[in-house]
Design a protein around this motif. Structure first.
Motif, PDB file in Angstrom:
ATOM      1  N   LEU A  74      -5.359 -12.372   0.526  1.00 28.63           N
ATOM      2  CA  LEU A  74      -5.019 -13.723   0.092  1.00 28.63           C
ATOM      3  C   LEU A  74      -4.973 -14.672   1.289  1.00 28.63           C
ATOM      4  N   TYR A  75      -4.390 -14.231   2.377  1.00 28.16           N
ATOM      5  CA  TYR A  75      -4.340 -15.067   3.578  1.00 28.16           C
ATOM      6  C   TYR A  75      -5.750 -15.288   4.131  1.00 28.16           C
ATOM      7  N   GLY A 115      -8.745   0.640  -2.073  1.00 26.93           N
ATOM      8  CA  GLY A 115      -8.604  -0.407  -3.084  1.00 26.93           C
ATOM      9  C   GLY A 115      -7.337  -1.229  -2.907  1.00 26.93           C
ATOM     10  N   SER A 116      -6.249  -0.594  -2.504  1.00 32.03           N
ATOM     11  CA  SER A 116      -4.980  -1.309  -2.356  1.00 32.03           C
ATOM     12  C   SER A 116      -5.016  -2.268  -1.177  1.00 32.03           C
ATOM     13  N   PHE A 117      -5.692  -1.901  -0.110  1.00 30.42           N
ATOM     14  CA  PHE A 117      -5.809  -2.815   1.029  1.00 30.42           C
ATOM     15  C   PHE A 117      -6.602  -4.062   0.646  1.00 30.42           C
ATOM     16  N   GLN A 118      -7.455  -3.950  -0.367  1.00 23.85           N
ATOM     17  CA  GLN A 118      -8.287  -5.078  -0.773  1.00 23.85           C
ATOM     18  C   GLN A 118      -7.726  -5.835  -1.982  1.00 23.85           C
ATOM     19  N   VAL A 146       0.834  -1.213   0.000  1.00 27.92           N
ATOM     20  CA  VAL A 146       0.000   0.000   0.000  1.00 27.92           C
ATOM     21  C   VAL A 146       0.865   1.257   0.000  1.00 27.92           C
ATOM     22  N   PHE A 147       1.869   1.299   0.872  1.00 29.09           N
ATOM     23  CA  PHE A 147       2.673   2.505   1.017  1.00 29.09           C
ATOM     24  C   PHE A 147       3.604   2.744  -0.164  1.00 29.09           C
ATOM     25  N   LEU A 148       3.845   1.722  -0.980  1.00 29.99           N
ATOM     26  CA  LEU A 148       4.637   1.904  -2.194  1.00 29.99           C
ATOM     27  C   LEU A 148       3.748   2.182  -3.404  1.00 29.99           C
ATOM     28  N   SER A 149       2.710   1.377  -3.586  1.00 35.62           N
ATOM     29  CA  SER A 149       1.916   1.464  -4.813  1.00 35.62           C
ATOM     30  C   SER A 149       1.050   2.719  -4.879  1.00 35.62           C
ATOM     31  N   VAL A 180     -11.586  -2.576  10.234  1.00 33.94           N
ATOM     32  CA  VAL A 180     -11.112  -1.625  11.235  1.00 33.94           C
ATOM     33  C   VAL A 180      -9.847  -0.914  10.748  1.00 33.94           C
ATOM     34  N   ILE A 181      -8.927  -1.665  10.144  1.00 33.56           N
ATOM     35  CA  ILE A 181      -7.677  -1.075   9.651  1.00 33.56           C
ATOM     36  C   ILE A 181      -7.963  -0.020   8.587  1.00 33.56           C
TER      37      ILE A 181
END
Length: 316
Positions: free
Chosen positions: A268-269, A241-244, A95-98, A292-293
């Motif tokens: 994925l996990y 979107g990136s978190f998902q 997330v922090f890169l993309s 929550v995140i």
């Protein structure tokens, strides 16, 4: 209200029923049009969410009835599951890169396209096309071939005498190949940036040019401040979107998050726990933890937006 005691009089049941009847008569058509939305809201959103929260408090393997265990799944996530923490780490890095790279690249292309290029519609379509296709299984498979040991990227580098690693199979580079795939899908952010650039009055640029401001100064002191609401919107959308993100990691890693869990995204996990190991209660707990995140990150963005987001009316 009673004129003697000053106590409000209770509305009779008949009066309340008559009021509701008149309300229904006035808005019956509107309620009928809204009925499909209400059905979808309760049947497809609120109902599954409540079920998911209940299952997160149970041990549920889909086959046997769920057994209530309280917050044991949440405790296990935080204290006894190292892969959960690994998936969080991988997702945060992604997330922090993309997200910043995608927004910077999208803004750069939008600024270049805002110069009145001939055939702007064609270029806009071409740049937006990866966004439509980038989340598909076919593109993920293609990306795996491109960055494989004998893929196009390595064949190109070999022309210059550079022997590159297998980007997908190497745990040091696998995640960055997925980041590159995400950045390639900058089209939606670019379109929104381009629309925001079109709304900036040209008078500001002309006045700054008369005062001798360079292009870079005009960009930093006019374009960026006036574009901050659009930047904020894109940032929130891309962050969520990136978190998902799921498809890219699932296809490129073969559904295992490898090599060495270097591409084990949170989603994925979660999928592996729920549909591979049949730990549906644990997967539900992970889903709520992800909610929550995302909620916390979004709340931080909204809380700090008043410090850097500038609106046209002068408010923040």
């Amino acid at each position: 209200m009673d004129s003697v005691t000053g106590v409000p009089k209770k509305r009779s049941a008949g009066t309340a029923a008559g009021f509701l009847g008149r309300l229904w008569k006035r808005n019956a058509i509107a309620y009928l049009f809204l009925l499909p939305w209400f059905i979808g809201l309760f049947a497809l959103t609120i109902g599954p969410m409540l079920s998911s929260f209940y299952y997160s408090l149970t041990k549920f393997d889909v086959i046997a009835p769920p057994q209530f265990i309280g917050f044991e799944n949440y405790r296990t996530m935080l204290t006894a599951d190292p892969r959960f923490l690994t998936s969080l780490k991988v997702t945060f890095i992604y997330v922090f890169l993309s997200v910043p790279l995608k927004l910077v690249f999208a803004l750069l292309v939008a600024v270049l396209m805002n110069k009145g290029l001939r055939g702007l519609g064609f270029y806009r379509t071409m740049y937006y096309l990866p966004t439509l296709l980038g989340g598909s299984v076919a593109i993920a498979v293609l990306w795996r071939k491109i960055f494989g040991g004998s893929g196009v990227v390595n064949q190109f580098l070999l022309v210059f005498g550079i022997e590159a690693p297998d980007w997908i199979a190497n745990p040091d580079y696998a995640l960055y190949s997925i980041v590159a795939l995400s950045v390639w899908q900058f089209g939606s952010s670019m379109i929104i940036f381009l629309a925001g650039l079109k709304q900036i009055p040209q008078d500001f640029y002309e006045a700054a040019q008369v005062d001798g401001a360079s292009r870079m100064r005009r960009f930093w002191h006019i374009t960026l401040p006036l574009l901050t609401p659009v930047i904020f919107f894109n940032l929130v959308i891309q962050l969520i979107g990136s978190f998902q993100a799921f498809t890219q990691s699932f296809i490129i890693s073969g559904g295992q998050g490898g090599p060495m869990d270097s591409t084990l995204f949170y989603t994925l996990y979660l999928y592996m726990k729920g549909f591979a190991f049949y730990e549906m209660g644990y997967a539900s707990a992970m889903a709520w933890a992800l909610l929550v995140i995302i909620g916390l990150f979004t709340a931080v963005l909204f809380a700090t937006s008043r410090l850097w987001v500038h609106y046209g009316d002068g408010g923040q």
